[in-house]
Scaffold this motif. Structure first.
Motif, PDB file in Angstrom:
ATOM      1  N   ALA A   7       0.715  -1.420   0.016  1.00 56.96           N
ATOM      2  CA  ALA A   7      -0.041  -0.014  -0.019  1.00 56.96           C
ATOM      3  C   ALA A   7       0.781   1.382   0.033  1.00 56.96           C
ATOM      4  CB  ALA A   7      -0.960  -0.192   1.089  1.00 56.96           C
ATOM      5  N   HIS A   8       1.776   1.470   0.833  1.00 55.11           N
ATOM      6  CA  HIS A   8       2.788   2.469   0.938  1.00 55.11           C
ATOM      7  C   HIS A   8       3.841   2.712  -0.039  1.00 55.11           C
ATOM      8  CE1 HIS A   8       0.968   4.148   4.699  1.00 55.11           C
ATOM      9  NE2 HIS A   8       0.996   2.879   5.283  1.00 55.11           N
ATOM     10  N   SER A   9       4.070   1.769  -0.919  1.00 57.63           N
ATOM     11  CA  SER A   9       4.864   1.722  -2.103  1.00 57.63           C
ATOM     12  C   SER A   9       3.915   2.253  -3.337  1.00 57.63           C
ATOM     13  CB  SER A   9       5.769   0.504  -2.205  1.00 57.63           C
ATOM     14  OG  SER A   9       4.720  -0.506  -2.649  1.00 57.63           O
ATOM     15  N   CYS A  10       2.745   2.430  -2.978  1.00 53.79           N
ATOM     16  CA  CYS A  10       1.802   2.602  -4.335  1.00 53.79           C
ATOM     17  C   CYS A  10       1.853   1.515  -5.290  1.00 53.79           C
ATOM     18  CB  CYS A  10       2.305   3.983  -4.873  1.00 53.79           C
ATOM     19  SG  CYS A  10       1.786   5.491  -3.922  1.00 53.79           S
ATOM     20  N   LEU A  11       2.115   0.237  -4.905  1.00 55.97           N
ATOM     21  CA  LEU A  11       2.151  -0.854  -5.841  1.00 55.97           C
ATOM     22  C   LEU A  11       0.569  -1.123  -6.045  1.00 55.97           C
ATOM     23  CD1 LEU A  11       3.698  -2.725  -7.467  1.00 55.97           C
ATOM     24  CD2 LEU A  11       3.850  -4.358  -5.747  1.00 55.97           C
ATOM     25  N   LEU A  12      -0.276  -1.162  -5.017  1.00 60.94           N
ATOM     26  CA  LEU A  12      -1.546  -1.572  -5.249  1.00 60.94           C
ATOM     27  C   LEU A  12      -2.154  -0.468  -6.069  1.00 60.94           C
ATOM     28  CD1 LEU A  12      -2.879  -2.557  -1.759  1.00 60.94           C
ATOM     29  CD2 LEU A  12      -2.330  -3.899  -3.570  1.00 60.94           C
ATOM     30  N   LEU A  13      -1.812   0.876  -6.042  1.00 60.01           N
ATOM     31  CA  LEU A  13      -2.502   1.853  -6.972  1.00 60.01           C
ATOM     32  C   LEU A  13      -2.175   1.306  -8.353  1.00 60.01           C
ATOM     33  CD1 LEU A  13      -4.333   4.457  -7.431  1.00 60.01           C
ATOM     34  CD2 LEU A  13      -2.120   5.636  -6.780  1.00 60.01           C
ATOM     35  N   PHE A  14      -0.472   1.202  -8.360  1.00 55.56           N
ATOM     36  CA  PHE A  14      -0.254   0.730  -9.895  1.00 55.56           C
ATOM     37  C   PHE A  14      -1.128  -0.343 -10.565  1.00 55.56           C
ATOM     38  CE2 PHE A  14       2.652  -1.800 -12.424  1.00 55.56           C
ATOM     39  CZ  PHE A  14       3.074  -1.123 -13.354  1.00 55.56           C
ATOM     40  N   LEU A  15      -1.224  -1.481  -9.607  1.00 57.27           N
ATOM     41  CA  LEU A  15      -1.846  -2.538 -10.209  1.00 57.27           C
ATOM     42  C   LEU A  15      -3.090  -2.531 -10.495  1.00 57.27           C
ATOM     43  CD1 LEU A  15      -0.734  -5.601  -7.772  1.00 57.27           C
ATOM     44  CD2 LEU A  15      -0.217  -5.419 -10.114  1.00 57.27           C
ATOM     45  N   GLY A  16      -3.822  -1.439  -9.745  1.00 59.62           N
ATOM     46  CA  GLY A  16      -5.279  -1.291  -9.898  1.00 59.62           C
ATOM     47  C   GLY A  16      -5.430  -0.370 -11.169  1.00 59.62           C
ATOM     48  N   ILE A  17      -4.813   0.587 -11.557  1.00 57.23           N
ATOM     49  CA  ILE A  17      -4.782   1.476 -12.555  1.00 57.23           C
ATOM     50  C   ILE A  17      -4.674   0.573 -13.854  1.00 57.23           C
ATOM     51  CG2 ILE A  17      -3.814   3.320 -14.145  1.00 57.23           C
ATOM     52  CD1 ILE A  17      -3.547   4.755 -11.497  1.00 57.23           C
ATOM     53  N   THR A  18      -3.635  -0.366 -13.774  1.00 56.65           N
ATOM     54  CA  THR A  18      -3.063  -1.263 -14.990  1.00 56.65           C
ATOM     55  C   THR A  18      -4.301  -2.051 -15.190  1.00 56.65           C
ATOM     56  OG1 THR A  18      -0.978  -1.007 -14.250  1.00 56.65           O
ATOM     57  CG2 THR A  18      -1.400  -2.929 -15.919  1.00 56.65           C
ATOM     58  N   VAL A  19      -4.979  -2.900 -14.142  1.00 55.99           N
ATOM     59  CA  VAL A  19      -6.121  -3.573 -14.496  1.00 55.99           C
ATOM     60  C   VAL A  19      -7.146  -3.144 -15.008  1.00 55.99           C
ATOM     61  CG1 VAL A  19      -7.627  -5.452 -13.232  1.00 55.99           C
ATOM     62  CG2 VAL A  19      -4.927  -5.260 -12.906  1.00 55.99           C
TER      63      VAL A  19
END
Length: 192
Positions: A112-124
């Motif tokens: 969450a804090h590395s913004c990896l979830l945001l990256f995955l969400g936008i990609t998907v």
């Protein structure tokens, strides 16, 4: 498979796969991070769970089930990925941290804090928006065995067919000065 059944399976996959992917990714990242920092050793279990989560994510975004699956997953990942940003803006605790056990909580915080979830969400989500994914797959009708081509088949049914017409225009002449014969394999075939 009908388009309705395809989308129904997409809804089921979209509700089941993203939480499993997130749980596996959180556990794998938490296990790998904890093991490497505390004992300075490689966690094969963490790597294996990350690999399985990656395969499940690839199935979610690349399968021909329905883009509804990746749309639901993208919405979930994006919502969870925006929470750390909202925490910083509002100065309120929004991330669900207390109810996640041990390494899963550590992995989730890292994602969450590395913004990896945001990256995955936008990609998907972007993968879900391609129009070709929303179209139903069309199957070709079975060939009609009564309409065989060629003179050897035509005589069986009382029909005589002439020679087949070439799928490309004749060559030679002033339009094609450098090509001398009809066997030019570099020319594209024209469809009717």
């Amino acid at each position: 498979m009908s388009n309705g059944a395809r989308h129904a399976l997409g809804v089921v996959a979209g509700l089941l796969l993203p939480p499993l992917i997130l749980a596996g990714l959180s556990f794998g990242v938490g296990e790998f991070t904890t093991r490497s920092r505390v004992a300075y050793e490689l966690s094969w279990l963490g790597l294996a769970v990350i690999a399985v989560s990656a395969i499940a994510l690839a199935f979610l975004v690349g399968s021909r089930l329905s883009p509804v699956a990746s749309l639901l997953g993208g919405l979930m990942f994006t919502a969870l990925g925006v929470l750390p940003v909202l925490e910083m803006v509002t100065q309120q605790r929004l991330l669900p941290t207390g109810w996640l056990p041990g390494v899963v909580g550590i992995g989730y915080q890292t994602l969450a804090h590395s913004c990896l979830l945001l990256f995955l969400g936008i990609t998907v989500l972007v993968v879900s928006m391609f129009p070709s994914r929303w179209r139903a797959t069309h199957r070709r009708p079975p060939p009609d065995h009564h309409l065989e081509y060629g003179p050897e088949h035509g005589h069986e049914h009382g029909h005589a067919y002439g020679p087949a017409q070439a799928p490309y225009p004749p060559q030679g002449g002033p339009a094609y000065p450098s090509q001398s014969g009809p066997e030019d394999a570099t020319r594209p075939m024209f469809r009717e």
